[in-house]
Write a protein that holds these residues in place. Structure first.
Motif, PDB file in Angstrom:
ATOM      1  N   GLU A 277       7.840  -7.885  -5.333  1.00 53.70           N
ATOM      2  CA  GLU A 277       8.988  -8.511  -5.252  1.00 53.70           C
ATOM      3  C   GLU A 277      10.060  -7.651  -4.607  1.00 53.70           C
ATOM      4  OE1 GLU A 277       9.800  -7.712  -9.456  1.00 53.70           O
ATOM      5  OE2 GLU A 277       8.417  -9.175 -10.205  1.00 53.70           O
ATOM      6  N   TRP A 278       9.677  -6.451  -4.131  1.00 53.33           N
ATOM      7  CA  TRP A 278      10.792  -5.647  -3.270  1.00 53.33           C
ATOM      8  C   TRP A 278      10.424  -6.283  -1.943  1.00 53.33           C
ATOM      9  CZ3 TRP A 278       9.247  -0.173  -5.467  1.00 53.33           C
ATOM     10  CH2 TRP A 278       9.667  -0.185  -6.629  1.00 53.33           C
ATOM     11  N   GLY A 279       9.342  -6.737  -1.547  1.00 54.55           N
ATOM     12  CA  GLY A 279       8.961  -7.135  -0.220  1.00 54.55           C
ATOM     13  C   GLY A 279       8.558  -5.980   0.625  1.00 54.55           C
ATOM     14  N   ALA A 280       7.925  -5.066  -0.071  1.00 50.18           N
ATOM     15  CA  ALA A 280       7.212  -3.796   0.561  1.00 50.18           C
ATOM     16  C   ALA A 280       5.752  -4.227   0.808  1.00 50.18           C
ATOM     17  CB  ALA A 280       7.268  -2.647  -0.296  1.00 50.18           C
ATOM     18  N   PRO A 281       5.657  -4.165   2.190  1.00 48.38           N
ATOM     19  CA  PRO A 281       4.169  -4.382   2.779  1.00 48.38           C
ATOM     20  C   PRO A 281       3.239  -2.995   2.599  1.00 48.38           C
ATOM     21  CG  PRO A 281       5.569  -3.928   4.747  1.00 48.38           C
ATOM     22  CD  PRO A 281       6.620  -4.046   3.320  1.00 48.38           C
ATOM     23  N   VAL A 282       2.842  -3.149   1.562  1.00 49.62           N
ATOM     24  CA  VAL A 282       1.829  -1.783   1.164  1.00 49.62           C
ATOM     25  C   VAL A 282       0.390  -2.280   0.638  1.00 49.62           C
ATOM     26  CG1 VAL A 282       2.815  -1.797  -1.210  1.00 49.62           C
ATOM     27  CG2 VAL A 282       1.910   0.392  -0.365  1.00 49.62           C
ATOM     28  N   ASP A 283      -0.612  -1.441   1.294  1.00 50.81           N
ATOM     29  CA  ASP A 283      -1.830  -1.230   0.720  1.00 50.81           C
ATOM     30  C   ASP A 283      -1.879  -0.513  -0.378  1.00 50.81           C
ATOM     31  OD1 ASP A 283      -4.682  -1.395   0.171  1.00 50.81           O
ATOM     32  OD2 ASP A 283      -5.142  -1.119   2.225  1.00 50.81           O
ATOM     33  N   VAL A 284      -2.155  -1.010  -1.785  1.00 51.75           N
ATOM     34  CA  VAL A 284      -1.937  -0.145  -2.804  1.00 51.75           C
ATOM     35  C   VAL A 284      -3.359   0.526  -2.853  1.00 51.75           C
ATOM     36  CG1 VAL A 284      -0.728  -2.041  -3.998  1.00 51.75           C
ATOM     37  CG2 VAL A 284      -3.284  -1.829  -4.352  1.00 51.75           C
ATOM     38  N   ASP A 285      -4.534   0.541  -1.905  1.00 47.38           N
ATOM     39  CA  ASP A 285      -5.382   1.408  -2.044  1.00 47.38           C
ATOM     40  C   ASP A 285      -5.477   2.666  -1.061  1.00 47.38           C
ATOM     41  OD1 ASP A 285      -7.063   0.052  -3.949  1.00 47.38           O
ATOM     42  OD2 ASP A 285      -7.556  -1.593  -2.355  1.00 47.38           O
ATOM     43  N   VAL A 286      -4.203   2.775  -0.288  1.00 50.43           N
ATOM     44  CA  VAL A 286      -4.002   3.768   0.553  1.00 50.43           C
ATOM     45  C   VAL A 286      -3.145   4.625   0.031  1.00 50.43           C
ATOM     46  CG1 VAL A 286      -3.210   4.259   2.757  1.00 50.43           C
ATOM     47  CG2 VAL A 286      -4.536   2.236   2.461  1.00 50.43           C
ATOM     48  N   PRO A 287      -3.294   5.875  -0.152  1.00 52.90           N
ATOM     49  CA  PRO A 287      -2.424   6.600  -0.861  1.00 52.90           C
ATOM     50  C   PRO A 287      -1.367   7.230   0.055  1.00 52.90           C
ATOM     51  CG  PRO A 287      -4.460   7.921  -0.609  1.00 52.90           C
ATOM     52  CD  PRO A 287      -4.584   6.210  -0.324  1.00 52.90           C
ATOM     53  N   SER A 288      -0.248   7.625  -0.605  1.00 53.28           N
ATOM     54  CA  SER A 288       0.851   8.066   0.194  1.00 53.28           C
ATOM     55  C   SER A 288       1.414   9.487  -0.492  1.00 53.28           C
ATOM     56  CB  SER A 288       2.360   7.109   0.126  1.00 53.28           C
ATOM     57  OG  SER A 288       3.410   7.673   0.277  1.00 53.28           O
ATOM     58  N   LEU A 289       1.775  10.422   0.347  1.00 51.93           N
ATOM     59  CA  LEU A 289       2.165  11.605  -0.040  1.00 51.93           C
ATOM     60  C   LEU A 289       3.236  11.567  -1.050  1.00 51.93           C
ATOM     61  CD1 LEU A 289       1.715  14.635  -0.226  1.00 51.93           C
ATOM     62  CD2 LEU A 289       2.911  15.156   1.640  1.00 51.93           C
ATOM     63  N   SER A 290       4.544  10.767  -0.584  1.00 54.31           N
ATOM     64  CA  SER A 290       5.642  10.575  -1.355  1.00 54.31           C
ATOM     65  C   SER A 290       5.409   9.890  -2.803  1.00 54.31           C
ATOM     66  CB  SER A 290       6.725   9.713  -0.818  1.00 54.31           C
ATOM     67  OG  SER A 290       6.282   8.350  -0.562  1.00 54.31           O
ATOM     68  N   ARG A 291       4.202   9.050  -2.851  1.00 54.77           N
ATOM     69  CA  ARG A 291       4.074   8.380  -4.106  1.00 54.77           C
ATOM     70  C   ARG A 291       3.283   9.368  -4.964  1.00 54.77           C
ATOM     71  NH1 ARG A 291       2.617   3.872  -0.687  1.00 54.77           N
ATOM     72  NH2 ARG A 291       0.656   4.159  -1.113  1.00 54.77           N
ATOM     73  N   ILE A 292       2.344  10.196  -4.135  1.00 61.26           N
ATOM     74  CA  ILE A 292       1.566  11.485  -5.060  1.00 61.26           C
ATOM     75  C   ILE A 292       2.640  12.306  -5.628  1.00 61.26           C
ATOM     76  CG2 ILE A 292       0.135  13.281  -4.672  1.00 61.26           C
ATOM     77  CD1 ILE A 292      -1.139  11.725  -2.548  1.00 61.26           C
TER      78      ILE A 292
ATOM     79  N   GLY B 239       7.407   6.441 -11.873  1.00 59.05           N
ATOM     80  CA  GLY B 239       6.406   5.480 -12.078  1.00 59.05           C
ATOM     81  C   GLY B 239       6.313   4.584 -10.891  1.00 59.05           C
ATOM     82  N   HIS B 240       6.756   4.887  -9.500  1.00 57.63           N
ATOM     83  CA  HIS B 240       6.552   4.276  -8.289  1.00 57.63           C
ATOM     84  C   HIS B 240       5.313   5.054  -7.653  1.00 57.63           C
ATOM     85  CE1 HIS B 240      10.827   3.860  -9.266  1.00 57.63           C
ATOM     86  NE2 HIS B 240      10.569   2.660  -8.453  1.00 57.63           N
ATOM     87  N   ASN B 241       4.232   4.713  -8.104  1.00 54.57           N
ATOM     88  CA  ASN B 241       3.000   5.151  -7.558  1.00 54.57           C
ATOM     89  C   ASN B 241       1.898   4.122  -8.008  1.00 54.57           C
ATOM     90  OD1 ASN B 241       1.819   6.620 -10.095  1.00 54.57           O
ATOM     91  ND2 ASN B 241       3.878   7.221  -9.641  1.00 54.57           N
ATOM     92  N   PHE B 242       0.747   4.299  -7.433  1.00 53.66           N
ATOM     93  CA  PHE B 242      -0.402   3.441  -7.723  1.00 53.66           C
ATOM     94  C   PHE B 242      -1.751   4.304  -8.139  1.00 53.66           C
ATOM     95  CE2 PHE B 242       1.497   1.135  -4.050  1.00 53.66           C
ATOM     96  CZ  PHE B 242       2.509   0.408  -4.627  1.00 53.66           C
ATOM     97  N   ALA B 243      -2.745   3.757  -8.499  1.00 54.25           N
ATOM     98  CA  ALA B 243      -3.914   4.359  -8.800  1.00 54.25           C
ATOM     99  C   ALA B 243      -4.708   5.398  -7.692  1.00 54.25           C
ATOM    100  CB  ALA B 243      -5.180   3.436  -9.396  1.00 54.25           C
ATOM    101  N   SER B 244      -4.476   4.803  -6.626  1.00 58.37           N
ATOM    102  CA  SER B 244      -5.091   5.492  -5.626  1.00 58.37           C
ATOM    103  C   SER B 244      -4.253   6.744  -5.141  1.00 58.37           C
ATOM    104  CB  SER B 244      -4.896   4.845  -4.215  1.00 58.37           C
ATOM    105  OG  SER B 244      -3.637   4.351  -3.902  1.00 58.37           O
ATOM    106  N   ASP B 245      -2.812   6.675  -5.434  1.00 61.13           N
ATOM    107  CA  ASP B 245      -2.055   8.001  -5.630  1.00 61.13           C
ATOM    108  C   ASP B 245      -2.416   8.862  -6.607  1.00 61.13           C
ATOM    109  OD1 ASP B 245      -0.325   6.739  -3.408  1.00 61.13           O
ATOM    110  OD2 ASP B 245       0.236   5.570  -4.821  1.00 61.13           O
TER     111      ASP B 245
END
Length: 288
Positions: free
Chosen positions: A20-35, A43-49
């Motif tokens: 919805e935000w238009g954020a191009p993101v691969d939810v399977d690739v973790p990010s330190l900011s989301r970790i 709550g802005h994190n995925f299972a990979s994070d």
């Protein structure tokens, strides 16, 4: 079963929000900011994070305490900057977190305060844009690499919100250890120093592997690396060497939990796993 269902709902909600935000993101690739966001209770994190966060916690129990203390340092530093007369802030590698953001801290004390966030994670940028929607006249977000000093400072958002002829408070909380080349980090910080007005302040924190334990620190770096995340522990001296022309305040570089702490309680050991500093760009003292 209920727990697993709850986790799946969280992932779906976050994925939908990213689209919805238009954020191009691969939810399977973790990010330190989301970790970090997960470790801070956000709550802005995925299972990979969350998987990486859990692995880091297994290697270094209490790592979430260190992350929270690093954010607490940012809060204390921002409040100090306000008392020093700073009314405009540049938050480098801002990320997302389950705590108050810089614009919320600053504008609660000084409603006129302006804040520009900089991050290269599209999910962090999209999330920050939603968070600041109600404060869009005084707060903005840039998707950029903090190492590109001129791009950041010449950006339309920056020039609209910040007056670079006046002092700026630069926040670099828990981000410099994501940059592997020490010379490049030092050059980046020197670049901001040279572009900003005298009286500007830099608040920075950095992970330190000494008190964490060198073997544990190496294991943490390796786990991050396996997830495609660069993470470099640096000692207090190595961190201080990055500051270049920025002049540390009299308390110098100190463990995160010991930098101007609030109250008299002794810090727990996790508060010593990183260092923090407040440094300034000196005002002219008169004729040379």
């Amino acid at each position: 079963m209920t727990s697993r269902g709850g986790e799946n709902n969280t992932v779906m909600a976050t994925q939908e929000a990213a689209h919805e935000w238009g954020a191009p993101v691969d939810v399977d690739v973790p990010s330190l900011s989301r970790i970090y966001d997960h470790l801070l209770g956000g709550g802005h994190n995925f299972a990979s994070d969350r998987a990486v966060a859990d692995a880091i916690m297994a290697l270094a129990p209490g790592y979430d305490v260190f992350v929270r203390e690093s954010r607490a340092f940012v809060r204390r530093a921002v409040l100090h900057m306000l008392t020093a007369g700073i009314e405009q802030f540049l938050d480098l590698g801002a990320g997302l977190g389950g705590v108050r953001h810089v614009h919320e801290l600053a504008q609660a004390e000084q409603p006129r305060a302006c804040v520009v966030y900089v991050d290269h994670d599209p999910v962090a940028v999209a999330g920050l844009e939603l968070i600041i929607h109600g404060a869009d006249s005084s707060t903005g977000v840039i998707e950029a690499d903090l190492r590109h000093v001129d791009e950041v400072l010449n950006h339309a958002v920056t020039t609209r919100l910040l007056d670079l002829t006046r002092p700026v408070g630069v926040v670099a909380g828990s981000v410099l250890h994501c940059l592997p080349d020490a010379e490049e980090v030092a050059a980046t910080l020197a670049g901001y120093h040279d572009r900003l007005a005298p009286g500007s302040l830099l608040a920075a924190s950095h992970a330190d592997g000494i008190l964490l334990g060198l073997e544990t620190a190496a294991a943490v770096e390796d786990r991050f690396s396996k997830s495609g995340i660069t993470f470099v522990h640096r000692s207090r001296r190595e961190f201080a060497d990055l500051l270049g022309p920025w002049q540390p305040h009299p308390d110098g570089v100190a463990p995160v939990g010991l930098w101007r702490p609030e109250g008299l309680a002794l810090p727990v050991r996790e508060c010593l796993w990183g260092n923090a500093v407040l440094a300034g760009r000196r005002k002219p003292t008169g004729r040379a």
